[in-house]
Design an enzyme around this catalytic site. Structure first.
Site, PDB file in Angstrom:
ATOM      1  N   PHE A 118       0.835  -1.192   0.000  1.00 56.86           N
ATOM      2  CA  PHE A 118       0.000   0.000   0.000  1.00 56.86           C
ATOM      3  C   PHE A 118       0.874   1.248   0.000  1.00 56.86           C
ATOM      4  CE2 PHE A 118      -2.204  -3.486   2.059  1.00 56.86           C
ATOM      5  CZ  PHE A 118      -3.398  -3.531   1.353  1.00 56.86           C
ATOM      6  N   SER A 158      -6.085  -8.107  -1.463  1.00 57.45           N
ATOM      7  CA  SER A 158      -5.878  -7.337  -0.240  1.00 57.45           C
ATOM      8  C   SER A 158      -6.478  -5.940  -0.373  1.00 57.45           C
ATOM      9  CB  SER A 158      -4.383  -7.214   0.067  1.00 57.45           C
ATOM     10  OG  SER A 158      -3.822  -8.484   0.341  1.00 57.45           O
ATOM     11  N   CYS A 177      -4.438  -4.301   6.498  1.00 59.24           N
ATOM     12  CA  CYS A 177      -4.472  -5.150   5.306  1.00 59.24           C
ATOM     13  C   CYS A 177      -5.376  -6.348   5.584  1.00 59.24           C
ATOM     14  CB  CYS A 177      -3.057  -5.631   4.967  1.00 59.24           C
ATOM     15  SG  CYS A 177      -2.992  -6.753   3.547  1.00 59.24           S
ATOM     16  N   THR A 234      -8.072  -9.516   3.775  1.00 64.21           N
ATOM     17  CA  THR A 234      -8.300 -10.351   2.596  1.00 64.21           C
ATOM     18  C   THR A 234      -9.781 -10.414   2.262  1.00 64.21           C
ATOM     19  OG1 THR A 234      -6.377 -11.717   3.130  1.00 64.21           O
ATOM     20  CG2 THR A 234      -7.998 -12.655   1.619  1.00 64.21           C
ATOM     21  N   ALA A 293      -9.064 -11.423  12.138  1.00 67.63           N
ATOM     22  CA  ALA A 293      -8.395 -12.414  12.980  1.00 67.63           C
ATOM     23  C   ALA A 293      -8.233 -11.879  14.402  1.00 67.63           C
ATOM     24  CB  ALA A 293      -7.021 -12.742  12.388  1.00 67.63           C
ATOM     25  N   HIS A 353       0.151  -3.568   8.231  1.00 67.72           N
ATOM     26  CA  HIS A 353       0.368  -4.333   9.465  1.00 67.72           C
ATOM     27  C   HIS A 353       0.438  -3.341  10.623  1.00 67.72           C
ATOM     28  CE1 HIS A 353       2.535  -7.440   6.691  1.00 67.72           C
ATOM     29  NE2 HIS A 353       1.228  -7.384   6.494  1.00 67.72           N
ATOM     30  N   THR A 357       3.257  12.918   7.426  1.00 70.43           N
ATOM     31  CA  THR A 357       4.572  13.339   7.904  1.00 70.43           C
ATOM     32  C   THR A 357       4.484  13.730   9.373  1.00 70.43           C
ATOM     33  OG1 THR A 357       5.154  14.171   5.707  1.00 70.43           O
ATOM     34  CG2 THR A 357       6.480  14.957   7.561  1.00 70.43           C
TER      35      THR A 357
END
Length: 250
Positions: A19, A67, A74, A76, A90, A128, A173
């Site tokens: 990404f 994804s 991220c 699925t 999950a 992640h 930033t």
């Protein structure tokens, strides 16, 4: 008639892998449910959490197993139709993020994985999430909107002034960082254009944010950790040689 469980919404899936933190659209949560009829890998039935999201842009080129980042996470795609997609959450995702607290109708940032060799106007975002930050202040400076976010020290160690950080999946930033144990916060700001394209301006003091630090910082630390023992060993040998040389000169 609505097409359900499509393998693809285009003729062929595109080559995508990571990404960029440039949000493509704001989607809407349709529902978040706990299911007890999910078929597991071995054919048995188990429980799990399923999120359904309404979107448009991210469904262009989508296919089962692709994804899609939802608020920087991220996920699925397990089911697709003309204007919604479903993903499973999950236990690790529920622990690390605030997706488990989303309500029907909530707005979410959405981004498809980027194309290999494509332009990256943000930074390398994995999807992640490292943990959750809490907004402790927000203010405006002319047309810019500033936020101050408190995070755990294990996350803050990787956040540096003028470096990258992904907030709810948005590449931003870092403006300032305060590492003092009684402070532990960083700030970022949103320009006028960005404010209109993402969900963060809807958030106020006390609200959570998904935080992903720049993975390059983690890789650098890991590489340095592997090199340091060797450097220390070489420094020790140099000191021994210097000591022997001094003895010979006497």
């Amino acid at each position: 008639m609505k097409n359900t469980k499509l393998h693809s919404l285009t003729k062929a899936p595109t080559s995508r892998f990571m990404f960029t933190g440039i949000i493509e659209e704001m989607g809407t949560v349709v529902e978040l449910v706990e299911r007890d009829d999910m078929v597991l890998w071995d054919g048995s039935v188990g429980t799990g959490t399923e999120l359904t999201v309404k979107g448009k842009v991210v469904l262009d080129g989508a296919y089962l197993g692709c994804s899609i980042a939802v608020n920087g996470v991220c996920l699925t795609a397990t089911e697709l139709d003309d204007n919604t997609f479903k993903v499973g959450l999950a236990p690790e995702t529920l622990r690390r993020t605030y997706l488990g607290s989303l309500n029907s109708g909530a707005s979410v940032n959405l981004e498809r994985a980027s194309e290999i060799g494509g332009r990256n106007s943000g930074h390398f975002v994995q999807g992640h999430v490292d943990g959750i930050g809490a907004i402790i202040d927000r203010w405006t400076d002319e047309d810019s909107l500033f936020y101050k976010v408190r995070v755990d020290k294990d996350i803050l160690r990787y956040i540096v002034e003028k470096g990258f950080v992904a907030i709810d999946g948005t590449s931003l930033t870092v403006c300032e960082v305060n590492l003092r144990p009684d402070e532990q916060w960083f700030t970022f700001m949103l320009v006028d254009y960005t404010q209109k394209k993402i969900i963060i301006p809807e958030k106020v003091v006390g609200d959570p944010l998904n935080i992903e630090v720049d993975v390059l910082g983690k890789y650098s630390e890991s590489a340095l950790a592997n090199i340091m023992p060797r450097i220390e060993e070489l420094e020790s040998k140099v000191k021994d040689l210097e000591a022997q040389l001094i003895k010979l000169q006497k």
